[in-house]
Design a protein around this motif. Structure first.
Motif, PDB file in Angstrom:
ATOM      1  N   VAL A 169      -9.904   1.156   1.982  1.00 32.15           N
ATOM      2  CA  VAL A 169      -9.116   0.385   1.020  1.00 32.15           C
ATOM      3  C   VAL A 169      -9.797   0.369  -0.339  1.00 32.15           C
ATOM      4  O   VAL A 169     -11.007   0.164  -0.439  1.00 32.15           O
ATOM      5  N   ARG A 170      -9.017   0.585  -1.399  1.00 29.57           N
ATOM      6  CA  ARG A 170      -9.553   0.493  -2.763  1.00 29.57           C
ATOM      7  C   ARG A 170      -9.945  -0.954  -3.056  1.00 29.57           C
ATOM      8  O   ARG A 170      -9.100  -1.844  -3.067  1.00 29.57           O
ATOM      9  N   LYS A 171     -11.202  -1.177  -3.304  1.00 31.10           N
ATOM     10  CA  LYS A 171     -11.674  -2.521  -3.581  1.00 31.10           C
ATOM     11  C   LYS A 171     -11.147  -3.010  -4.933  1.00 31.10           C
ATOM     12  O   LYS A 171     -11.106  -2.257  -5.902  1.00 31.10           O
TER      13      LYS A 171
ATOM     14  N   ALA B 239      -8.195  -5.679  -1.182  1.00 34.96           N
ATOM     15  CA  ALA B 239      -7.027  -5.745  -2.052  1.00 34.96           C
ATOM     16  C   ALA B 239      -6.386  -7.109  -1.854  1.00 34.96           C
ATOM     17  O   ALA B 239      -6.527  -7.730  -0.801  1.00 34.96           O
TER      18      ALA B 239
ATOM     19  N   GLU C 139      -1.056   2.022  -3.120  1.00 30.59           N
ATOM     20  CA  GLU C 139      -1.943   1.210  -3.938  1.00 30.59           C
ATOM     21  C   GLU C 139      -3.249   0.886  -3.205  1.00 30.59           C
ATOM     22  O   GLU C 139      -4.268   0.601  -3.840  1.00 30.59           O
ATOM     23  N   LEU C 140      -3.208   0.951  -1.894  1.00 30.48           N
ATOM     24  CA  LEU C 140      -4.390   0.639  -1.089  1.00 30.48           C
ATOM     25  C   LEU C 140      -5.346   1.807  -0.947  1.00 30.48           C
ATOM     26  O   LEU C 140      -6.556   1.627  -0.875  1.00 30.48           O
ATOM     27  N   PHE C 141      -4.783   3.026  -0.895  1.00 31.65           N
ATOM     28  CA  PHE C 141      -5.594   4.182  -0.518  1.00 31.65           C
ATOM     29  C   PHE C 141      -5.467   5.290  -1.541  1.00 31.65           C
ATOM     30  O   PHE C 141      -4.413   5.471  -2.180  1.00 31.65           O
ATOM     31  N   ASP C 142      -6.535   6.077  -1.661  1.00 31.80           N
ATOM     32  CA  ASP C 142      -6.489   7.249  -2.545  1.00 31.80           C
ATOM     33  C   ASP C 142      -5.567   8.312  -1.983  1.00 31.80           C
ATOM     34  O   ASP C 142      -4.948   9.079  -2.709  1.00 31.80           O
TER      35      ASP C 142
ATOM     36  N   THR D  81      -8.106  -4.004  -5.716  1.00 27.93           N
ATOM     37  CA  THR D  81      -6.725  -3.654  -6.046  1.00 27.93           C
ATOM     38  C   THR D  81      -5.849  -4.901  -6.052  1.00 27.93           C
ATOM     39  O   THR D  81      -5.809  -5.651  -5.077  1.00 27.93           O
TER      40      THR D  81
END
Length: 392
Positions: free
Chosen positions: A350-352, A70, A387-390, A354
């Protein structure tokens, strides 16, 4: 879900002037951007892969289609552009009153008290580059035994001494004395011991530098993490910046590469908690000395070692890479610069890709750390954990 945060500060790696830069004389400053322009480019493939080139305002580093982390940037709300202010805001404080500075040197009253307390006179007492003033006054210092006192545009009282003339222990005691004097109406952010070695014409500062800071103005994320039972590990000058508050373990470092080495060791030793690292060479060796080429090389060297950190991360780790202010080596003077700082976040969870956008305050990092570790928040920032994680 997350039980360890590795927070890596690239000291002074700003990425563009803040909207209020005119209040600080810093319009046009852009540490990373101007290094790239002045040196003809830069190779930071690992930070680029995380999304560095995707951050708003970044020029000279290409964006990637799918960042592996992110990315975003942050403004600063505190009144200042110094090390202490930046780190304290990252840790969740809002510094509304800037620390005092003495660009014309320290008042006679202060110097008289200091000289009486240490039992000898002093040299200097003006704003200067640390390496320059040692070259200017080092020979006289060695002949007279008088320590060199100087400041800068930052809120600092610095005492330099040759290790063969004034012992390390005595130099540190001088700084303890200065710390007691520089309080109240004369409160400075830091007193810094600056030992050096060598001969006239070839002096060099040593790694035995030591900072004596004020206590933070309130509890920080470090305090709350420690109170929750986490290990809070300080690598580099972090312990000095926070005057030891909220820190359970600390190790000082000699340079950037040692800082990364020590971070890796702490990652092996402490599988949970907060590891807080400062890589100081960017600022100390290259920003203040206005060495764009050296700064570029140091950035490339640090980037080359990022895979070592990433490969040793555990499944429930969060890595955050950021900075504390700017120090544009192409800019006028030798002062810090008022700039945005980058935010890069990485980890298995971490959501790639983001985009964290532009954060209002460095303290958003503190709020994020507090949320993921489930500790008390200072209340200054806004967490970007969602925003980083589900799932937080």
């Amino acid at each position: 879900m997350i039980n360890r945060v590795i927070l890596l500060i690239l000291d002074s790696v700003g990425i563009g002037a803040l909207p209020d830069a005119h209040d600080f004389g810093d319009v046009g400053a852009n540490t990373l951007g101007n290094i790239i322009k002045s040196t003809g480019g830069i190779a930071l493939p690992h930070m680029q892969a995380l999304g560095l080139g995707n951050i708003e305002g970044i020029e000279g580093i290409d964006a990637v289609t799918l960042p592996q982390g992110a990315y975003g940037r942050s403004a600063e709300i505190s009144s200042g552009k110094d090390t202490t202010t930046g780190h304290w805001e990252i840790a969740g404080l809002h510094i509304k009153e800037p620390f005092k500075t003495f660009p014309d040197g320290f008042p006679k009253e202060i110097m008289t008290r200091f000289e009486k307390a240490i039992g000898r006179g002093t040299l200097g007492n003006y704003a200067a580059s640390g390496t320059a003033i040692i070259e200017e006054l080092g020979a006289e210092h060695m002949a007279t035994g008088k320590p060199i006192v100087y400041t800068s545009a930052d809120s600092v009282f610095q005492v330099a001494a040759h290790e063969s003339v004034i012992s390390i222990d005595e130099l540190y005691q001088m700084c303890v004395i200065a710390r007691e004097i520089m309080r109240g109406d004369y409160a400075l952010a830091r007193i810094i011991a600056r030992p050096f070695t060598g001969e006239p014409g070839s002096f060099s500062r040593t790694h035995r530098r030591k900072d004596y800071s004020l206590d933070p103005t309130g509890k920080t994320m470090l305090d709350y993490a420690a109170e929750a039972g986490y290990e809070v590990v300080a690598v580099g000058k972090i312990e000095d910046i926070f005057n030891g508050k909220g820190i359970t373990h600390a190790v000082h470092t000699e340079n950037n590469m040692d800082g990364i080495d020590q971070t890796l060791k702490m990652m092996e030793a402490f599988p949970t908690g907060l590891i807080f690292t400062n890589l100081v060479d960017f600022d100390m060796k290259y920003g203040h000395r206005r060495d764009s080429s050296g700064y570029r090389k140091a950035l490339e060297e640090a980037d080359a070692r990022l895979p070592e950190i990433l490969s040793r991360m555990l499944p429930h780790d969060l890595l955050i890479i950021t900075a504390d202010h700017g120090n544009d080596p192409t800019f006028k003077g030798s002062d810090h610069t008022r700039e945005y700082v980058p935010i890069l976040a990485a980890g298995d969870l971490v959501r790639k890709g983001t985009d964290l956008g532009t954060r209002r305050t460095f303290a958003d990092i503190s709020s994020t750390v507090s949320e993921v570790l489930k500790t008390k928040d200072t209340g200054v920032g806004s967490s970007f954990a969602a925003e980083l994680f589900d799932k937080v």
